[in-house]
Design an enzyme around this catalytic site. Structure first.
Site, PDB file in Angstrom:
ATOM      1  N   GLY A   1       0.841  -1.188   0.000  1.00 62.46           N
ATOM      2  CA  GLY A   1       0.000   0.000   0.000  1.00 62.46           C
ATOM      3  C   GLY A   1       0.878   1.241   0.000  1.00 62.46           C
ATOM      4  O   GLY A   1       2.100   1.156  -0.100  1.00 62.46           O
TER       5      GLY A   1
ATOM      6  N   ASP B   1      11.102  -6.431   5.328  1.00 60.63           N
ATOM      7  CA  ASP B   1      10.460  -5.116   5.296  1.00 60.63           C
ATOM      8  C   ASP B   1      11.029  -4.286   4.152  1.00 60.63           C
ATOM      9  O   ASP B   1      12.153  -4.508   3.711  1.00 60.63           O
ATOM     10  CB  ASP B   1      10.691  -4.399   6.631  1.00 60.63           C
ATOM     11  N   GLU B   2      10.253  -3.330   3.693  1.00 62.69           N
ATOM     12  CA  GLU B   2      10.662  -2.391   2.638  1.00 62.69           C
ATOM     13  C   GLU B   2      11.157  -3.119   1.387  1.00 62.69           C
ATOM     14  O   GLU B   2      12.213  -2.827   0.835  1.00 62.69           O
ATOM     15  CB  GLU B   2      11.713  -1.412   3.151  1.00 62.69           C
ATOM     16  N   ALA B   3      10.358  -4.066   0.923  1.00 63.70           N
ATOM     17  CA  ALA B   3      10.707  -4.873  -0.256  1.00 63.70           C
ATOM     18  C   ALA B   3      10.950  -4.012  -1.490  1.00 63.70           C
ATOM     19  O   ALA B   3      11.697  -4.410  -2.384  1.00 63.70           O
ATOM     20  CB  ALA B   3       9.605  -5.887  -0.532  1.00 63.70           C
ATOM     21  N   ASN B   4      10.353  -2.826  -1.538  1.00 62.27           N
ATOM     22  CA  ASN B   4      10.510  -1.950  -2.698  1.00 62.27           C
ATOM     23  C   ASN B   4      11.948  -1.459  -2.863  1.00 62.27           C
ATOM     24  O   ASN B   4      12.299  -0.958  -3.922  1.00 62.27           O
ATOM     25  CB  ASN B   4       9.573  -0.749  -2.602  1.00 62.27           C
TER      26      ASN B   4
ATOM     27  N   LYS C   1       1.646  -0.597   6.690  1.00 60.96           N
ATOM     28  CA  LYS C   1       2.259  -1.838   6.193  1.00 60.96           C
ATOM     29  C   LYS C   1       3.193  -2.458   7.223  1.00 60.96           C
ATOM     30  O   LYS C   1       3.074  -3.641   7.539  1.00 60.96           O
ATOM     31  CB  LYS C   1       3.050  -1.574   4.905  1.00 60.96           C
TER      32      LYS C   1
END
Length: 195
Positions: free
Chosen positions: A15, A91-94, A21
């Site tokens: 999201g 976490d923070e896969a982007n 998230k």
């Protein structure tokens, strides 16, 4: 979610920024820990907003994590840090490359529950790799929404601000920040500078 077979699976929590998230990721980790499951958590090296070895939410909750290089093949090092844990959180896969998709597939194939969180859309309103691929291959996907800071409608976009003004369309895709650099916006209130 419960294990009904011997196979693992991938869960994606995604999201816009400020949609909760990481808070949801931490909630799932707390529940796994309460259930007596061993957990391993990972965070990208580029994101040190809450400390170098910490997954942190904007609400102030934290979880100790191992740091993984977010570029190149660094994400494959994740496996070297596992000691039999059956729940793996990222976490923070982007901030990771497309190789994260293959790593998650391998971990799930080894029978692990893999929980991944990250924003699925860039500040330009475009898909943020590798989240679209992770969402397509995951067994479970939860897309959360924030509240638009302009009109109060559900927000799905990340508005990057530079000196209080919308970022230029040609600005770099990845700029680590929080409230000082970003706002949650709905489609109608999201803007980019082009001139």
């Amino acid at each position: 979610m419960h294990k009904i077979t011997r196979s693992g699976w991938v869960e994606v929590v995604t999201g816009s920024m400020f949609s909760g998230k990481t808070e949801e990721l931490l909630r799932r980790l707390r529940r796994a820990e309460i259930a007596g499951q061993d957990v391993a958590a990972f965070t990208p090296a580029i994101d040190d907003r809450f400390g170098e070895t910490t997954i942190g939410s904007h609400e102030g909750r934290q979880w100790d994590a191992q740091v993984i290089e977010n570029e190149g093949a660094g994400v494959w090092d994740l496996e070297d840090h596992l000691n039999g844990e059956q729940v793996v959180a990222i976490d923070e896969a982007n901030f990771f490359t497309e190789e994260l998709v293959d790593v998650c597939e391998k971990l799930a194939g080894d029978g692990r529950r893999v929980i991944v969180s990250g924003t699925d859309i860039t500040f330009r309103g475009e898909p943020f790799t590798p989240l679209p691929e992770l969402m397509a291959t995951a067994e479970y996907v939860d897309k959360l929404r924030a509240i638009c800071t302009v009109c109060g409608e559900p927000a799905t976009r990340n508005q990057r601000l530079v000196d209080g003004r919308p970022a230029h369309v040609d600005d770099p895709t990845i700029v680590v920040g929080a409230e000082e650099s970003y706002e949650a916006r709905c489609r109608n209130c999201h803007t980019l500078r082009t001139g």
